[in-house]
Write an enzyme that holds these catalytic residues in place. Structure first.
Site, PDB file in Angstrom:
ATOM      1  N   ASP A 246      -5.436  -9.428  10.470  1.00  0.00           N
ATOM      2  CA  ASP A 246      -6.540 -10.082   9.762  1.00  0.00           C
ATOM      3  C   ASP A 246      -6.135 -11.385   9.095  1.00  0.00           C
ATOM      4  OD1 ASP A 246      -4.929  -8.886   7.859  1.00  0.00           O
ATOM      5  OD2 ASP A 246      -6.384  -7.354   7.316  1.00  0.00           O
TER       6      ASP A 246
ATOM      7  N   ASN B  49      -9.073   2.122  -0.942  1.00  0.00           N
ATOM      8  CA  ASN B  49     -10.352   2.723  -0.533  1.00  0.00           C
ATOM      9  C   ASN B  49     -10.294   3.241   0.914  1.00  0.00           C
ATOM     10  OD1 ASN B  49     -10.354   0.396   0.964  1.00  0.00           O
ATOM     11  ND2 ASN B  49     -12.225  -0.468   0.090  1.00  0.00           N
TER      12      ASN B  49
ATOM     13  N   HIS C 118      -9.201   1.527   3.558  1.00  0.00           N
ATOM     14  CA  HIS C 118      -9.423   0.551   4.633  1.00  0.00           C
ATOM     15  C   HIS C 118      -8.148   0.323   5.451  1.00  0.00           C
ATOM     16  CE1 HIS C 118      -8.504  -3.168   1.869  1.00  0.00           C
ATOM     17  NE2 HIS C 118      -7.475  -2.945   2.638  1.00  0.00           N
TER      18      HIS C 118
ATOM     19  N   GLU D 266     -13.597  -2.184   5.904  1.00  0.00           N
ATOM     20  CA  GLU D 266     -13.978  -1.529   4.658  1.00  0.00           C
ATOM     21  C   GLU D 266     -14.796  -0.257   4.937  1.00  0.00           C
ATOM     22  OE1 GLU D 266     -12.477  -2.489   2.190  1.00  0.00           O
ATOM     23  OE2 GLU D 266     -12.825  -4.566   1.583  1.00  0.00           O
TER      24      GLU D 266
HETATM   25  C1  GLP Z   1      -4.968  -5.839   2.491  1.00  0.00           C
HETATM   26  C2  GLP Z   1      -4.720  -5.916   3.994  1.00  0.00           C
HETATM   27  C3  GLP Z   1      -4.421  -4.554   4.571  1.00  0.00           C
HETATM   28  C4  GLP Z   1      -3.398  -3.844   3.730  1.00  0.00           C
HETATM   29  C5  GLP Z   1      -3.959  -3.625   2.348  1.00  0.00           C
HETATM   30  C6  GLP Z   1      -3.021  -2.884   1.424  1.00  0.00           C
HETATM   31  O1  GLP Z   1      -6.280  -5.613   2.150  1.00  0.00           O
HETATM   32  N1  GLP Z   1      -5.807  -6.499   4.712  1.00  0.00           N
HETATM   33  O2  GLP Z   1      -3.976  -4.711   5.908  1.00  0.00           O
HETATM   34  O3  GLP Z   1      -3.034  -2.621   4.301  1.00  0.00           O
HETATM   35  O4  GLP Z   1      -4.206  -4.892   1.787  1.00  0.00           O
HETATM   36  O5  GLP Z   1      -2.118  -3.780   0.835  1.00  0.00           O
HETATM   37  P1  GLP Z   1      -0.849  -3.419   0.029  1.00  0.00           P
HETATM   38  O6  GLP Z   1       0.188  -3.063   1.027  1.00  0.00           O
HETATM   39  O7  GLP Z   1      -0.503  -4.671  -0.722  1.00  0.00           O
HETATM   40  O8  GLP Z   1      -1.192  -2.295  -0.868  1.00  0.00           O
END
Ligand code: GLP
Length: 241
Positions: free
Chosen positions: A67, A136, A138, A143
């Site tokens: 993304d 959440n 995702h 989402e």
């Molecule tokens: C973002 C990314 C996800 C990732 C998530 C969790 O929203 N788009 O791909 O898994 O954050 O991030 P973190 O690893 O910082 O908790």
């Protein structure tokens, strides 16, 4: 789903890097799906370490990131382009032309999304997709309540996600409200999936992903339907299991 519970973040990063390294050694022309966020940083550090020690190389590897924020320039310090350069690409021998990250500044988002899907197909599909998980539930930026059938598309970010990711920006109002993300279907088409979760703030999402109903309300629960998923969690993220 194969679940591995390890002691802490360091152990998680090592185990994840070994799985990726094994993929690279067994198939030097692998197509890897990559993730951003805090979670994979340790894994990328381990991979860089292995590369510098001559254990693996990325000369034949192709990558597709999950993304990118909508509206951010590639050299914006908060963009996932910049993140990937800093945390991995600048430190390994991957060919620039083999790196793919959605363009959050594309003029026509529909065309950009379609081209991203086409590029994945042309590369032969993703051999191994690395994932984190949002609080959440995702995956990528899919989402809660996104359709499981979705391919790469423009998404609206949840308030929870904007709040969680505000730590990377000067203030919460600087966090983009939209992103371009591989869809659930794009992710599910990968041959293998490796999901990482660390910390107590992920415990509920991890529990629901593994033990809960398969529902778009908890996007990661769809992974119960995939035939080759490894989930590595540290003890803190496993507290509810
Ligand atoms: C973002 C990314 C996800 C990732 C998530 C969790 O929203 N788009 O791909 O898994 O954050 O991030 P973190 O690893 O910082 O908790």
């Amino acid at each position: 789903m194969q679940l591995e519970i390890v002691k802490d973040y360091d152990a998680l990063s090592k185990k994840a890097a070994y799985i990726l390294a094994s993929q690279i050694i067994l198939k030097p022309k692998s197509v890897l799906g990559l993730a951003t966020g805090s979670t994979p940083i340790g894994t990328y550090n381990e991979l860089i370490h292995m590369y510098k020690n001559g254990i693996i190389n990325f000369s034949g590897i192709t990558t597709f990131n999950l993304d990118e924020y909508y509206g951010l320039n590639v050299n914006d310090k908060q963009s996932y382009h910049y993140f990937m350069e800093q945390h991995l690409f600048n430190n390994i021998d991957i060919k620039k032309e083999n790196i793919h990250i959605p363009n959050g500044k594309a003029n026509n988002m529909d065309v950009e999304c379609q081209q991203y899907e086409n590029s994945i197909k042309e590369a032969g599909g993703i051999d191994l997709q690395l994932l984190g998980i949002g609080q959440n539930g995702h995956i990528g930026f899919n989402e809660p309540n996104e359709k499981f059938e979705a391919l790469t598309h423009l998404v609206n970010l949840d308030t929870d996600t904007i709040e969680a990711n505000a730590r990377f920006f000067d203030s919460i109002d600087k966090v983009p409200t939209q992103a371009i993300s591989m869809g659930i279907k794009t992710i599910m088409q990968s041959n293998k999936i490796l999901l990482l979760a660390s910390g107590e703030n992920k415990a509920e999402a991890v529990y629901k992903m593994i033990k809960g109903n398969i529902t778009p309300e908890l996007p990661a629960s769809v992974l119960q339907l995939h035939s080759d998923v490894v989930v590595i969690v540290d003890e803190a993220a496993a507290t509810l299991l």
